[in-house]
Design a protein around this motif. Structure first.
Motif, mmCIF file in Angstrom:
data_model
loop_
_atom_site.group_PDB
_atom_site.id
_atom_site.type_symbol
_atom_site.label_atom_id
_atom_site.label_comp_id
_atom_site.label_asym_id
_atom_site.label_seq_id
_atom_site.Cartn_x
_atom_site.Cartn_y
_atom_site.Cartn_z
ATOM 1 N N ASP A 97 0.829 -1.196 0.079
ATOM 2 C CA ASP A 97 0.017 0.127 -0.024
ATOM 3 C C ASP A 97 0.888 1.397 0.206
ATOM 4 O O ASP A 97 2.232 1.057 -0.004
ATOM 5 C CB ASP A 97 -0.821 0.014 1.224
ATOM 6 N N ALA A 98 0.328 2.323 -0.184
ATOM 7 C CA ALA A 98 0.967 3.733 -0.378
ATOM 8 C C ALA A 98 1.873 4.073 1.107
ATOM 9 O O ALA A 98 2.958 4.284 0.772
ATOM 10 C CB ALA A 98 -0.090 4.678 -0.470
ATOM 11 N N LYS A 99 1.439 3.410 2.196
ATOM 12 C CA LYS A 99 2.081 3.745 3.334
ATOM 13 C C LYS A 99 3.285 2.800 3.541
ATOM 14 O O LYS A 99 4.629 3.385 3.839
ATOM 15 C CB LYS A 99 1.492 3.479 4.789
ATOM 16 N N LEU A 100 3.443 1.619 3.104
ATOM 17 C CA LEU A 100 4.356 0.728 2.860
ATOM 18 C C LEU A 100 5.455 1.399 1.898
ATOM 19 O O LEU A 100 6.822 1.477 2.454
ATOM 20 C CB LEU A 100 4.233 -0.636 2.785
ATOM 21 N N LEU A 101 5.119 1.737 0.585
ATOM 22 C CA LEU A 101 5.917 2.074 -0.231
ATOM 23 C C LEU A 101 6.586 3.496 0.094
ATOM 24 O O LEU A 101 7.913 3.774 -0.160
ATOM 25 C CB LEU A 101 5.188 2.317 -1.658
ATOM 26 N N GLY A 102 5.747 4.436 0.538
ATOM 27 C CA GLY A 102 6.217 5.454 1.242
ATOM 28 C C GLY A 102 7.567 5.409 2.107
ATOM 29 O O GLY A 102 8.429 6.029 2.129
ATOM 30 N N GLY A 103 7.036 4.555 3.187
ATOM 31 C CA GLY A 103 8.113 4.258 4.303
ATOM 32 C C GLY A 103 9.239 3.726 3.611
ATOM 33 O O GLY A 103 10.324 4.264 4.051
ATOM 34 N N LEU A 146 11.764 11.536 14.651
ATOM 35 C CA LEU A 146 10.737 12.334 14.435
ATOM 36 C C LEU A 146 9.752 11.494 13.463
ATOM 37 O O LEU A 146 8.484 11.441 13.166
ATOM 38 C CB LEU A 146 10.966 13.711 13.544
ATOM 39 N N GLY A 147 10.619 10.647 12.583
ATOM 40 C CA GLY A 147 9.802 9.776 11.623
ATOM 41 C C GLY A 147 8.717 8.732 12.432
ATOM 42 O O GLY A 147 7.799 8.122 11.914
ATOM 43 N N TRP A 148 9.560 8.165 13.503
ATOM 44 C CA TRP A 148 8.409 7.258 14.306
ATOM 45 C C TRP A 148 7.299 8.012 14.922
ATOM 46 O O TRP A 148 6.320 7.498 14.688
ATOM 47 C CB TRP A 148 9.331 6.720 15.347
ATOM 48 N N PHE A 149 7.396 9.231 15.128
ATOM 49 C CA PHE A 149 6.343 9.917 15.667
ATOM 50 C C PHE A 149 5.327 10.044 14.703
ATOM 51 O O PHE A 149 4.147 10.287 14.643
ATOM 52 C CB PHE A 149 6.890 11.310 16.496
ATOM 53 N N ALA A 150 6.013 10.635 13.545
ATOM 54 C CA ALA A 150 5.005 10.647 12.382
ATOM 55 C C ALA A 150 4.387 9.623 11.736
ATOM 56 O O ALA A 150 3.162 9.607 11.603
ATOM 57 C CB ALA A 150 5.874 11.487 11.314
ATOM 58 N N ALA A 151 4.964 8.446 11.872
ATOM 59 C CA ALA A 151 4.550 7.190 11.296
ATOM 60 C C ALA A 151 3.268 6.736 12.307
ATOM 61 O O ALA A 151 2.129 6.563 11.778
ATOM 62 C CB ALA A 151 5.531 6.033 11.457
ATOM 63 N N ARG A 152 3.603 7.073 13.530
ATOM 64 C CA ARG A 152 2.472 6.809 14.565
ATOM 65 C C ARG A 152 1.365 7.699 14.410
ATOM 66 O O ARG A 152 0.204 7.167 14.423
ATOM 67 C CB ARG A 152 2.751 6.854 16.127
ATOM 68 N N ARG A 153 1.371 8.693 14.244
ATOM 69 C CA ARG A 153 0.289 9.662 14.076
ATOM 70 C C ARG A 153 -0.330 9.621 12.788
ATOM 71 O O ARG A 153 -1.445 9.517 12.495
ATOM 72 C CB ARG A 153 0.910 11.421 14.123
ATOM 73 N N LEU A 154 0.296 9.027 11.672
ATOM 74 C CA LEU A 154 -0.407 8.771 10.393
ATOM 75 C C LEU A 154 -0.732 7.438 10.509
ATOM 76 O O LEU A 154 -2.134 7.312 9.786
ATOM 77 C CB LEU A 154 0.619 8.675 9.326
ATOM 78 N N SER A 155 -0.490 6.391 11.299
ATOM 79 C CA SER A 155 -1.351 5.308 11.350
ATOM 80 C C SER A 155 -2.442 5.276 12.250
ATOM 81 O O SER A 155 -3.504 4.365 11.896
ATOM 82 C CB SER A 155 -0.352 4.035 11.680
ATOM 83 N N ALA A 156 -2.650 6.347 13.126
ATOM 84 C CA ALA A 156 -3.801 6.462 13.871
ATOM 85 C C ALA A 156 -4.890 7.334 13.246
ATOM 86 O O ALA A 156 -5.920 6.956 13.598
ATOM 87 C CB ALA A 156 -3.411 7.250 15.097
ATOM 88 N N SER A 157 -4.637 7.916 12.047
ATOM 89 C CA SER A 157 -5.631 8.532 11.123
ATOM 90 C C SER A 157 -5.999 7.817 10.150
ATOM 91 O O SER A 157 -5.733 6.618 9.859
ATOM 92 C CB SER A 157 -5.048 9.894 10.711
#
Length: 136
Positions: free
Chosen positions: A81-87, A125-136
Motif C-alpha cells: 500500500d502507499a504507506k509501505l511504499l512511502g515508508g 521524528l519519523g517514528w512519531f510521524a508514522a504513529r500519528r499517520l497510522s492512527a488516522s
C-alpha cells in the motif's frame, strides 16, 4: 529469560554490524554508489544475512512455539500500500543521504557525530510521524 535473550540478540546484532563495517557510513555510501566508486564488500554482509535468515527460519519453524515465548509473532499483511511504499522510499532516501539505517545508527551512538545526531533526530521524528499517520 526473554529480556536476557533480547539483550544477547541485540549485543550479537550490534557486534555483527560493527565487525562487518555496517556502522561506517563511508563504506555504506560506497556500496550504494553503483554509478561511481562502488564498494562491493557489503554484498558479502548482505549475502551472509540472507543465507543465515533462510536457514534460521527453516530451523525455527520446525518448532511449534519459540523457546522463550508463547507464539511466533509474524506479520499477517502481504499487500503493498502507499504507506509501505512511502515508508520504504523514506528509509532508502535516509539511508542514501546519511549512510546509516536504524540498527547501525543506534550501534554507532558511542561515536556520536553531528551527522549521526541529525540522522537519529530525523529517525525519531519519523517514528512519531508514522504513529500519528497510522492512527488516522
Amino acid at each position: 529469560m526473554r529480556t536476557l535473550m533480547g539483550y544477547i540478540a541485540g549485543l550479537l546484532f550490534g557486534l555483527g554490524l560493527a565487525i562487518s563495517g555496517m556502522t561506517d557510513p563511508a563504506r555504506v555510501l560506497g556500496f550504494l554508489d553503483i554509478a561511481g566508486r562502488w564498494d562491493p564488500t557489503l554484498m558479502f554482509v548482505l549475502g551472509g544475512a540472507v543465507v543465515t535468515t533462510f536457514i534460521g527460519y527453516r530451523l525455527v519453524f520446525k518448532r511449534l512455539k519459540p523457546l522463550w515465548g508463547d507464539a511466533f509473532q509474524l506479520p499477517t499483511r502481504q499487500d503493498l500500500d502507499a504507506k509501505l511504499l512511502g515508508g520504504a522510499a523514506l528509509f532508502g532516501i535516509g539511508w542514501g543521504l546519511s549512510g546509516y539505517c536504524p540498527g547501525p545508527a543506534i550501534a554507532s551512538i558511542g561515536g556520536l557525530t553531528l551527522p549521526l545526531f541529525a540522522m537519529l533526530i530525523a529517525m525519531v521524528l519519523g517514528w512519531f510521524a508514522a504513529r500519528r499517520l497510522s492512527a488516522s
